[in-house]
Design a protein around this motif. Structure first.
Motif, PDB file in Angstrom:
ATOM      1  N   GLN A 156       0.852  -1.192   0.000  1.00 16.26           N
ATOM      2  CA  GLN A 156       0.000   0.000   0.000  1.00 16.26           C
ATOM      3  C   GLN A 156       0.884   1.237   0.000  1.00 16.26           C
ATOM      4  OE1 GLN A 156      -3.264   0.183   2.726  1.00 16.26           O
ATOM      5  NE2 GLN A 156      -3.586  -2.015   2.747  1.00 16.26           N
ATOM      6  N   GLN A 175     -13.266   3.274   9.911  1.00 15.37           N
ATOM      7  CA  GLN A 175     -13.772   2.250  10.842  1.00 15.37           C
ATOM      8  C   GLN A 175     -13.035   2.302  12.175  1.00 15.37           C
ATOM      9  OE1 GLN A 175     -13.106  -0.680   7.750  1.00 15.37           O
ATOM     10  NE2 GLN A 175     -15.297  -1.088   7.685  1.00 15.37           N
ATOM     11  N   GLU A 214     -15.420  -0.450   2.406  1.00 16.44           N
ATOM     12  CA  GLU A 214     -15.079  -1.417   3.438  1.00 16.44           C
ATOM     13  C   GLU A 214     -16.279  -1.620   4.332  1.00 16.44           C
ATOM     14  OE1 GLU A 214     -11.578  -1.699   5.601  1.00 16.44           O
ATOM     15  OE2 GLU A 214     -10.292  -0.922   4.003  1.00 16.44           O
TER      16      GLU A 214
HETATM   17  C1  2NL Z   1      -8.328  -5.769   0.453  1.00 21.39           C
HETATM   18  C2  2NL Z   1      -9.585  -6.089   1.095  1.00 21.39           C
HETATM   19  C3  2NL Z   1      -9.992  -5.691   3.379  1.00 21.39           C
HETATM   20  C4  2NL Z   1     -10.458  -5.121   5.620  1.00 21.39           C
HETATM   21  C5  2NL Z   1     -10.281  -4.759   4.322  1.00 21.39           C
HETATM   22  C6  2NL Z   1     -10.606  -4.149   7.861  1.00 21.39           C
HETATM   23  C7  2NL Z   1     -10.940  -3.009   8.555  1.00 21.39           C
HETATM   24  C8  2NL Z   1     -10.816  -3.009   9.915  1.00 21.39           C
HETATM   25  C9  2NL Z   1     -10.396  -4.111  10.568  1.00 21.39           C
HETATM   26  C10 2NL Z   1     -10.069  -5.216   9.834  1.00 21.39           C
HETATM   27 CL1  2NL Z   1     -11.187  -1.624  10.803  1.00 21.39          CL
HETATM   28  N1  2NL Z   1     -10.179  -5.226   8.499  1.00 21.39           N
HETATM   29  N2  2NL Z   1     -10.728  -4.122   6.527  1.00 21.39           N
HETATM   30  C11 2NL Z   1     -10.328  -6.461   5.953  1.00 21.39           C
HETATM   31  C12 2NL Z   1     -10.034  -7.390   4.998  1.00 21.39           C
HETATM   32  C13 2NL Z   1      -9.848  -7.013   3.697  1.00 21.39           C
HETATM   33  O1  2NL Z   1      -9.830  -5.212   2.120  1.00 21.39           O
HETATM   34  O2  2NL Z   1      -8.071  -6.268  -0.598  1.00 21.39           O
HETATM   35  N3  2NL Z   1      -7.523  -4.949   1.134  1.00 21.39           N
HETATM   36  C14 2NL Z   1      -6.222  -4.605   0.770  1.00 21.39           C
END
Ligand code: 2NL
Length: 352
Positions: A156, A175, A214
């Motif tokens: 990222q 979040q 999200e």
């Molecule tokens: C992806 C998919 C994702 C999350 C986002 C998330 C948010 C909080 C806590 C835990 Cl506050 N997880 N978001 C979780 C899994 C996948 O996005 O491809 N992201 C790079």
């Protein structure tokens, strides 16, 4: 003097015949009733007359004055009426003429996808929240179990404004903020759509600015089964009732376990085609169970609470749904591209 008054009245009648506008009417009023008028002169001359004559001449003056006032008034009403009538005929509009068609444009395909997804999650009791696009490193990374030097930060790569402030790379910080702000630590069910930024080189499938949605659910006894049920409803709504979903193990620093979610191919139904590259499955999002470190940092006791989270890209969903092969189409404002969604839009609003 009586003769003079009669003469005045004859002259007035003669002039009155030629009055055909309100402004001429006003001139006549000034001439015959104003301070310098003959009538005024006669009135002043009354004082030199005998009492007998005063009575007679006074009456004649008054009668003439009344007569002039009355006839001027009558003519004024008629002139005003005919002026109004000519205005009404001259300014008449034909309300049966066809109107000028306004070009109303369309809702951008990304906005459409975001609206559809919001509507679905609202129907399942979620709140829709947003937050700042310029974020702190703390909320964008640290609180999400990505400390400085963590290798996953490389996936990222960000636009930094200072060492501690950057353009958010995901909407998860919204979040994090929501969990921190909830001081009673009550259950949470939210989705967070919005713009996100990554230091990528733009090509057909990458963009330095893109949209993300999200989702986060935090409560007691939340399990992977809740995640699967929720995403199944989502997949069917967005890609058709016959769709099935599949979970594959994956890795994200903020979820444990983490998964990649596929849907059965909407083009071939799973047999294998060029869209699903022969596999019968298409990847649509990433998800997982919220990492206990994230829950604890955000003030939720991970022994009591659990949660699931997911993240998806509306651009990718729109590309799959509408068969678009270059993400840059969404951002260049080419009307030839955008106008193709006019039909989709009209179907949506049930127009003909
Ligand atoms: C992806 C998919 C994702 C999350 C986002 C998330 C948010 C909080 C806590 C835990 Cl506050 N997880 N978001 C979780 C899994 C996948 O996005 O491809 N992201 C790079």
């Amino acid at each position: 003097m009586l003769e003079e008054i009669l003469e005045l009245r004859r002259k007035y009648d003669e002039e009155l015949k030629n009055v055909n506008s309100l402004s001429l009417l006003n001139d006549l009023r000034v001439n015959y009733l104003g301070k310098k008028s003959k009538i005024q002169e006669f009135s002043e001359g009354l004082r030199d007359l005998s009492n007998e004559d005063k009575k007679e001449v006074g009456k004649a003056i008054n009668d003439t004055k009344n007569y002039i006032e009355y006839s001027l008034n009558e003519l004024r009403i008629n002139l005003e009426l005919s002026e109004l009538n000519s205005k009404l005929t001259n300014e008449k509009i034909d309300v049966t003429l066809p109107g000028t068609k306004l070009n109303s444009g369309i809702v951008h395909p990304i906005t459409r996808v975001v609206n559809d997804i919001e509507e679905l999650f609202i129907s399942m009791g979620y709140d829709v929240l947003d937050g700042p696009e310029v974020e702190s490193d703390l909320y964008n990374f640290e609180m999400l179990n990505l400390p400085k030097g963590h290798p996953a930060r490389d996936t990222q790569d960000s636009f930094y404004i200072t060492d501690e402030i950057l353009l958010r790379t995901q909407t998860s910080p919204v979040q994090v903020r929501t969990m921190l702000a909830n001081l009673e630590k009550t259950p949470i069910r939210i989705i967070c759509p919005g713009k996100t930024y990554r230091k990528d080189n733009d090509d057909a499938t990458h963009s330095h600015q893109f949209t993300q949605i999200e989702g986060l659910v935090v409560d007691e006894n939340i399990s992977m089964a809740h995640l699967k049920g929720t995403l199944e409803v989502f997949a069917k709504k967005m890609f058709g009732e016959e769709r099935e979903i599949r979970f594959r193990p994956s890795y994200f620093p903020f979820t444990e376990p983490s998964i990649e979610v596929d849907i059965s191919c909407f083009n071939c139904g799973g047999k294998g085609c060029n869209i699903c590259k022969g596999s019968g499955w298409i990847e649509i999002l990433g998800a997982g169970m919220v990492h206990p470190n994230v829950l604890n940092m955000c003030g939720y006791d991970s022994k009591k609470y659990s949660g699931f989270a997911f993240g998806m890209g509306p651009e990718r969903i729109a590309m799959l749904k509408y068969g678009i092969n270059d993400i840059r189409n969404f951002y260049i404002n080419d009307m030839r591209f955008l106008n193709q969604f006019d039909k989709v839009e009209k179907e949506w609003y049930h127009e003909s």
